[in-house]
Design an enzyme around this catalytic site. Structure first.
Site, PDB file in Angstrom:
ATOM      1  N   TRP A 163       6.985  -0.232   3.988  1.00 27.68           N
ATOM      2  CA  TRP A 163       7.384   0.465   2.745  1.00 27.68           C
ATOM      3  C   TRP A 163       8.805   0.981   2.865  1.00 27.68           C
ATOM      4  O   TRP A 163       9.439   1.300   1.851  1.00 27.68           O
ATOM      5  CB  TRP A 163       6.415   1.601   2.423  1.00 27.68           C
ATOM      6  CG  TRP A 163       6.697   2.902   3.097  1.00 27.68           C
ATOM      7  CD1 TRP A 163       6.278   3.270   4.330  1.00 27.68           C
ATOM      8  CD2 TRP A 163       7.460   4.005   2.581  1.00 27.68           C
ATOM      9  NE1 TRP A 163       6.736   4.532   4.620  1.00 27.68           N
ATOM     10  CE2 TRP A 163       7.460   5.012   3.572  1.00 27.68           C
ATOM     11  CE3 TRP A 163       8.147   4.253   1.389  1.00 27.68           C
ATOM     12  CZ2 TRP A 163       8.118   6.232   3.403  1.00 27.68           C
ATOM     13  CZ3 TRP A 163       8.796   5.471   1.238  1.00 27.68           C
ATOM     14  CH2 TRP A 163       8.780   6.437   2.229  1.00 27.68           C
ATOM     15  N   ARG A 176       1.538   0.579  14.929  1.00 26.01           N
ATOM     16  CA  ARG A 176       1.206   0.438  13.518  1.00 26.01           C
ATOM     17  C   ARG A 176       1.674  -0.928  13.026  1.00 26.01           C
ATOM     18  O   ARG A 176       2.393  -1.635  13.727  1.00 26.01           O
ATOM     19  CB  ARG A 176       1.862   1.562  12.704  1.00 26.01           C
ATOM     20  CG  ARG A 176       3.378   1.520  12.685  1.00 26.01           C
ATOM     21  CD  ARG A 176       3.988   2.812  12.154  1.00 26.01           C
ATOM     22  NE  ARG A 176       3.983   2.855  10.688  1.00 26.01           N
ATOM     23  CZ  ARG A 176       4.775   3.660   9.971  1.00 26.01           C
ATOM     24  NH1 ARG A 176       5.631   4.476  10.581  1.00 26.01           N
ATOM     25  NH2 ARG A 176       4.715   3.668   8.661  1.00 26.01           N
ATOM     26  N   ASP A 185       6.809  21.604 -26.360  1.00 25.46           N
ATOM     27  CA  ASP A 185       6.780  20.235 -25.812  1.00 25.46           C
ATOM     28  C   ASP A 185       7.844  20.145 -24.731  1.00 25.46           C
ATOM     29  O   ASP A 185       8.477  21.145 -24.387  1.00 25.46           O
ATOM     30  CB  ASP A 185       7.051  19.186 -26.915  1.00 25.46           C
ATOM     31  CG  ASP A 185       6.442  17.829 -26.567  1.00 25.46           C
ATOM     32  OD1 ASP A 185       6.668  17.354 -25.445  1.00 25.46           O
ATOM     33  OD2 ASP A 185       5.735  17.247 -27.412  1.00 25.46           O
ATOM     34  N   SER A 227      12.759   6.123 -13.723  1.00 25.53           N
ATOM     35  CA  SER A 227      11.724   6.913 -14.388  1.00 25.53           C
ATOM     36  C   SER A 227      11.658   8.324 -13.802  1.00 25.53           C
ATOM     37  O   SER A 227      11.586   9.317 -14.541  1.00 25.53           O
ATOM     38  CB  SER A 227      10.376   6.208 -14.233  1.00 25.53           C
ATOM     39  OG  SER A 227       9.326   7.080 -14.496  1.00 25.53           O
ATOM     40  N   SER A 228      11.726   8.403 -12.463  1.00 25.64           N
ATOM     41  CA  SER A 228      11.653   9.718 -11.827  1.00 25.64           C
ATOM     42  C   SER A 228      12.845  10.583 -12.201  1.00 25.64           C
ATOM     43  O   SER A 228      12.692  11.788 -12.427  1.00 25.64           O
ATOM     44  CB  SER A 228      11.627   9.576 -10.308  1.00 25.64           C
ATOM     45  OG  SER A 228      10.440   9.014  -9.896  1.00 25.64           O
ATOM     46  N   THR A 234       7.518  26.901   5.722  1.00 26.30           N
ATOM     47  CA  THR A 234       6.215  26.312   5.409  1.00 26.30           C
ATOM     48  C   THR A 234       5.103  27.214   5.929  1.00 26.30           C
ATOM     49  O   THR A 234       4.079  27.424   5.262  1.00 26.30           O
ATOM     50  CB  THR A 234       6.097  24.906   6.034  1.00 26.30           C
ATOM     51  OG1 THR A 234       7.292  24.193   5.753  1.00 26.30           O
ATOM     52  CG2 THR A 234       4.928  24.150   5.451  1.00 26.30           C
ATOM     53  N   HIS A 274      15.321  12.590  12.003  1.00 29.33           N
ATOM     54  CA  HIS A 274      14.166  12.676  12.907  1.00 29.33           C
ATOM     55  C   HIS A 274      13.238  11.476  12.723  1.00 29.33           C
ATOM     56  O   HIS A 274      12.325  11.289  13.512  1.00 29.33           O
ATOM     57  CB  HIS A 274      13.420  14.009  12.764  1.00 29.33           C
ATOM     58  CG  HIS A 274      12.752  14.225  11.447  1.00 29.33           C
ATOM     59  ND1 HIS A 274      12.639  15.458  10.865  1.00 29.33           N
ATOM     60  CD2 HIS A 274      12.151  13.374  10.583  1.00 29.33           C
ATOM     61  CE1 HIS A 274      11.996  15.347   9.718  1.00 29.33           C
ATOM     62  NE2 HIS A 274      11.697  14.104   9.523  1.00 29.33           N
ATOM     63  N   HIS A 275      13.487  10.678  11.680  1.00 27.46           N
ATOM     64  CA  HIS A 275      12.723   9.440  11.520  1.00 27.46           C
ATOM     65  C   HIS A 275      13.315   8.326  12.373  1.00 27.46           C
ATOM     66  O   HIS A 275      12.803   7.214  12.378  1.00 27.46           O
ATOM     67  CB  HIS A 275      12.730   8.997  10.056  1.00 27.46           C
ATOM     68  CG  HIS A 275      12.018   9.951   9.143  1.00 27.46           C
ATOM     69  ND1 HIS A 275      10.676   9.873   8.878  1.00 27.46           N
ATOM     70  CD2 HIS A 275      12.465  11.027   8.453  1.00 27.46           C
ATOM     71  CE1 HIS A 275      10.325  10.844   8.054  1.00 27.46           C
ATOM     72  NE2 HIS A 275      11.396  11.559   7.783  1.00 27.46           N
ATOM     73  N   HIS A 325       0.858  -1.204   0.000  1.00 26.34           N
ATOM     74  CA  HIS A 325       0.000   0.000   0.000  1.00 26.34           C
ATOM     75  C   HIS A 325       0.889   1.247   0.000  1.00 26.34           C
ATOM     76  O   HIS A 325       0.705   2.158  -0.812  1.00 26.34           O
ATOM     77  CB  HIS A 325      -0.926   0.003   1.214  1.00 26.34           C
ATOM     78  CG  HIS A 325      -1.557   1.345   1.499  1.00 26.34           C
ATOM     79  ND1 HIS A 325      -2.540   1.885   0.698  1.00 26.34           N
ATOM     80  CD2 HIS A 325      -1.329   2.274   2.467  1.00 26.34           C
ATOM     81  CE1 HIS A 325      -2.890   3.075   1.169  1.00 26.34           C
ATOM     82  NE2 HIS A 325      -2.163   3.351   2.247  1.00 26.34           N
ATOM     83  N   GLU A 342      12.065  13.090  -0.074  1.00 29.24           N
ATOM     84  CA  GLU A 342      10.960  12.486  -0.817  1.00 29.24           C
ATOM     85  C   GLU A 342       9.610  13.058  -0.365  1.00 29.24           C
ATOM     86  O   GLU A 342       8.716  13.293  -1.176  1.00 29.24           O
ATOM     87  CB  GLU A 342      10.999  10.962  -0.629  1.00 29.24           C
ATOM     88  CG  GLU A 342       9.772  10.204  -1.095  1.00 29.24           C
ATOM     89  CD  GLU A 342       9.602  10.185  -2.598  1.00 29.24           C
ATOM     90  OE1 GLU A 342      10.576  10.522  -3.306  1.00 29.24           O
ATOM     91  OE2 GLU A 342       8.503   9.851  -3.063  1.00 29.24           O
ATOM     92  N   HIS A 360      13.383  11.656   3.494  1.00 26.42           N
ATOM     93  CA  HIS A 360      12.775  12.911   3.913  1.00 26.42           C
ATOM     94  C   HIS A 360      12.604  13.910   2.766  1.00 26.42           C
ATOM     95  O   HIS A 360      11.516  14.457   2.602  1.00 26.42           O
ATOM     96  CB  HIS A 360      13.436  13.547   5.130  1.00 26.42           C
ATOM     97  CG  HIS A 360      12.473  14.534   5.707  1.00 26.42           C
ATOM     98  ND1 HIS A 360      11.383  14.152   6.443  1.00 26.42           N
ATOM     99  CD2 HIS A 360      12.335  15.852   5.517  1.00 26.42           C
ATOM    100  CE1 HIS A 360      10.639  15.207   6.716  1.00 26.42           C
ATOM    101  NE2 HIS A 360      11.192  16.258   6.169  1.00 26.42           N
ATOM    102  N   SER A 404      -0.953  27.198  -5.152  1.00 24.49           N
ATOM    103  CA  SER A 404      -0.575  28.595  -5.416  1.00 24.49           C
ATOM    104  C   SER A 404      -1.083  29.078  -6.769  1.00 24.49           C
ATOM    105  O   SER A 404      -1.064  30.278  -7.040  1.00 24.49           O
ATOM    106  CB  SER A 404       0.949  28.753  -5.381  1.00 24.49           C
ATOM    107  OG  SER A 404       1.449  28.318  -4.155  1.00 24.49           O
ATOM    108  N   TYR A 443       9.094  15.995   0.606  1.00 20.44           N
ATOM    109  CA  TYR A 443       8.946  17.314  -0.026  1.00 20.44           C
ATOM    110  C   TYR A 443       8.769  17.183  -1.529  1.00 20.44           C
ATOM    111  O   TYR A 443       8.138  18.048  -2.151  1.00 20.44           O
ATOM    112  CB  TYR A 443      10.127  18.207   0.368  1.00 20.44           C
ATOM    113  CG  TYR A 443      10.000  18.578   1.818  1.00 20.44           C
ATOM    114  CD1 TYR A 443       9.180  19.630   2.208  1.00 20.44           C
ATOM    115  CD2 TYR A 443      10.599  17.814   2.812  1.00 20.44           C
ATOM    116  CE1 TYR A 443       8.990  19.922   3.536  1.00 20.44           C
ATOM    117  CE2 TYR A 443      10.417  18.096   4.145  1.00 20.44           C
ATOM    118  CZ  TYR A 443       9.603  19.160   4.512  1.00 20.44           C
ATOM    119  OH  TYR A 443       9.402  19.436   5.824  1.00 20.44           O
ATOM    120  N   LYS A 449       4.362  30.071   3.665  1.00 18.64           N
ATOM    121  CA  LYS A 449       3.471  29.725   2.550  1.00 18.64           C
ATOM    122  C   LYS A 449       2.015  29.778   2.978  1.00 18.64           C
ATOM    123  O   LYS A 449       1.168  30.319   2.270  1.00 18.64           O
ATOM    124  CB  LYS A 449       3.800  28.333   2.038  1.00 18.64           C
ATOM    125  CG  LYS A 449       5.066  28.306   1.235  1.00 18.64           C
ATOM    126  CD  LYS A 449       5.372  26.904   0.812  1.00 18.64           C
ATOM    127  CE  LYS A 449       6.514  26.910  -0.156  1.00 18.64           C
ATOM    128  NZ  LYS A 449       6.148  27.529  -1.434  1.00 18.64           N
TER     129      LYS A 449
END
Lengths: 65, 526
Positions: free
Chosen positions: B143, B451, B107, B170-171, B329, B303-304, B78, B256, B254, B269, B258, B332
């Site tokens: 994950w 979890r 293009d 791909s990314s 943040t 921090h993870h 998931h 990722e 991390h 925006s 963002y 914004k």
């Protein structure tokens, strides 16, 4: 178009500092956009990032000492 | 922004190949964008199916439907499918459609690479989904695929590793394409500081992608060789260190986060100024804040890992750095609010999703700051509090922004309007069921529910049942979204070239639907 003059070191430092806070005055921004080269911002940003890391480390050292 | 556009010479705009080969061989950014968006929606349904399985199992205490091993595979896949298969490709799809049109380019810069970066996605998706059916089942270590769990397990884990390689490749290709397009193909007069904010956020996101995706590729390669070729990068018995994996993974992981949220900021925006009929408040500070978020995102990864064990100097460093990210943040959020202030606002569906985004993303942001505080994080680590936090960021953050973007640009893409009433139903049902699903998970987490477990103690039963009902409702609501989109494409009312009065960006100067080839002669921006 006439080539604009290059930004001073101080101007790059100021632009990078305000970018970290996320605020910039419009008139200053227009000056930045005109004078600062992209390479200056990138190098300034990286040095700013390093400065940020070192300053937090110093605060941490001070807190834990 | 004033635009001078050459309206002549569009006679051959809509000549394009037909049939299946149109899609297989296409190098057109609009076709590829469409494929990205449909692919990500398909993956969203697959990931959603897995989420429904998880919530069905957790509806009541005890094991009812899924064996614990299969439950673990469900949670793992998931997460992987939603992150790499749904959210990221959806944003790349939006970039494909919109970036060239918003900067006045004909293009993407590398049109054939664009085709390639899309077509390896279905291969990766097939690897991920089919891994459920191989001996040993799909990967089940979460994950984040931490070793030693991920060095165990069957070939499903290897398939996942290859899938991550492909998705990463791909990314990276997509990111290179976006950077090159933005830097080299802007219309005359479209200076960097005139670019729409969606383009800016994607430019910065693309740099983040190029920076961190190779790190992920390296990590999974080390995992692959640990599993199959006798290396011991992450194996303590062989002199390696499983904590090394966590550091490298989160150095990718991390930023990722963002990568998944910055384009969402860009979308919001665009939408908020349009429906407030005011220019974006503090455009430049938005650009600056985005850049600084990107830089800061690279120095907060541990921090993870607060509970892994690290010196207090390290804990404090990552705690302070993480809390400081809230500053740009917050800038914004204030800018969006200030844009709406005294605006002539209307509440069409894209605007509703954007306001919903701000409201709920702020909740997710605050719970993130709470998690950043080491002593609290040690309490809530591995609990449902963290699940609630990141779903507020990724579902009501990234996903709501994607929904908003689809409603906002659908008239331009297919030349037809969606049904406003049904769209509003979609928004309100999503809003209700989302909060029903995830708000109660804060309470579950604070009460200590871990979890990634298929069973739980009796005191968690009520909130889990509420959460599951919310989950099923949210899932069904997204099928309704599919219906709305199909109805729009097949029989929606004809859309005007500029269906939103307040739209100021270049794509609204094109006819609706956008011609197959647009801006072959670049517009001049004054």
């Amino acid at each position: 178009m006439q080539k604009s003059e290059k930004a001073s070191l101080w101007q790059v430092v100021k632009a990078v500092f305000w970018s970290f806070v996320g605020i910039r005055k419009k008139s200053d921004l227009e000056k930045d956009a005109e004078m600062i080269q992209p390479s200056q911002v990138v190098i300034g940003g990286l040095i700013g990032g390093l400065f940020f890391v070192v300053s937090i480390l110093l605060v941490v050292k001070w807190v834990t000492s | 922004m004033a635009v001078v556009q050459d309206v002549h010479g569009h006679g051959h705009d809509d000549h394009h190949p037909t049939g299946i080969m149109r899609w297989v061989c296409t190098t057109n950014h609009k076709d590829i964008g469409t494929m990205y968006l449909w692919f990500s929606f398909a993956m969203f349904l697959v990931g959603g199916f897995l989420a429904m399985g998880i919530r069905a199992e957790l509806f009541m205490p005890g094991i009812q439907i899924l064996e614990p091993e299969l439950f673990n595979s469900f949670t793992t896949l998931h997460g992987l499918i939603m992150v790499f298969g749904a959210i990221m490709p959806a944003f790349v799809g939006l970039a494909n459609w919109q970036v060239p049109m918003m900067i006045g380019a004909p293009d993407m810069a590398f049109a054939r690479m664009n085709n390639w970066s899309f077509w390896i996605l279905p291969v990766a998706a097939t690897l991920l989904v089919s891994s459920f059916f191989v001996p040993g089942g799909a990967a089940a270590g979460g994950w984040t695929f931490y070793p030693p769990l991920s060095t165990q397990g069957g070939m499903g884990v290897d398939m996942m590793i290859f899938a991550v390689h492909l998705l990463g490749a791909s990314s990276i290709m997509g990111a290179i394409n976006i950077i090159t397009t933005i830097l080299n193909m802007r219309a005359p007069g479209m200076t960097l500081m005139k670019m729409p904010l969606f383009v800016w956020t994607w430019l910065i996101t693309a740099y983040l992608l190029v920076l961190v995706m190779p790190v992920l590729a390296g990590t999974v390669t080390m995992l692959l060789t640990d599993r199959n070729f006798g290396t011991s990068f992450f194996n303590a018995a062989g002199g390696g260190d499983p904590v090394l994996f966590q550091h490298i993974f989160w150095f990718f992981g991390h930023p990722e986060v963002y990568i998944m949220i910055l384009p969402a900021f860009g979308v919001v925006s665009e939408i908020i100024p349009t429906f407030s009929r005011k220019p974006l408040f503090g455009y430049s500070s938005m650009v600056y804040a985005t850049a600084s978020i990107a830089i800061l995102s690279c120095v907060v990864w541990a921090h993870h890992m607060f509970t892994v064990g690290m010196p207090s100097v390290g804990q404090l460093f990552f705690m302070y750095a993480t809390m400081l990210i809230a500053v740009p943040t917050g800038v914004k959020v204030f800018n969006w609010t200030a844009t709406m202030w005294r605006g002539s606002m209307t509440f069409e569906v894209p605007m509703l999703f954007s306001i919903g985004f701000i409201f709920l993303f702020v909740i997710g942001g605050f719970s993130g700051v709470i998690c950043a505080i080491v002593p609290i994080d040690i309490q809530v680590q591995e609990t449902y509090y963290v699940i609630a936090h990141f779903h507020y960021v990724l579902v009501s953050g990234a996903l709501f922004a994607i929904f908003g973007a689809v409603y906002y640009w659908l008239p331009k893409w297919c030349g037809r309007m969606y049904d406003e009433k049904l769209g509003k139903w979609h928004f309100w049902l999503s809003m209700f069921f989302f909060n029903l699903t995830f708000f109660v998970q804060h309470f579950l987490g604070l009460a200590g529910m871990p979890r990634r477990v298929p069973d739980y103690a009796l005191q968690f039963a009520d909130f889990n049942m509420v959460s599951s009902i919310g989950g099923f409702g949210f899932g069904l609501t997204q099928l309704f979204f599919l219906y709305i989109v199909i109805k729009c494409i097949r029989s929606g009312e004809k859309a005007a070239d500029k269906p939103w009065e307040g739209g100021t960006t270049l794509e609204w100067t094109l006819p609706s639907p956008a011609p197959y080839h647009s801006f072959e002669t670049p517009p001049t921006i004054k």
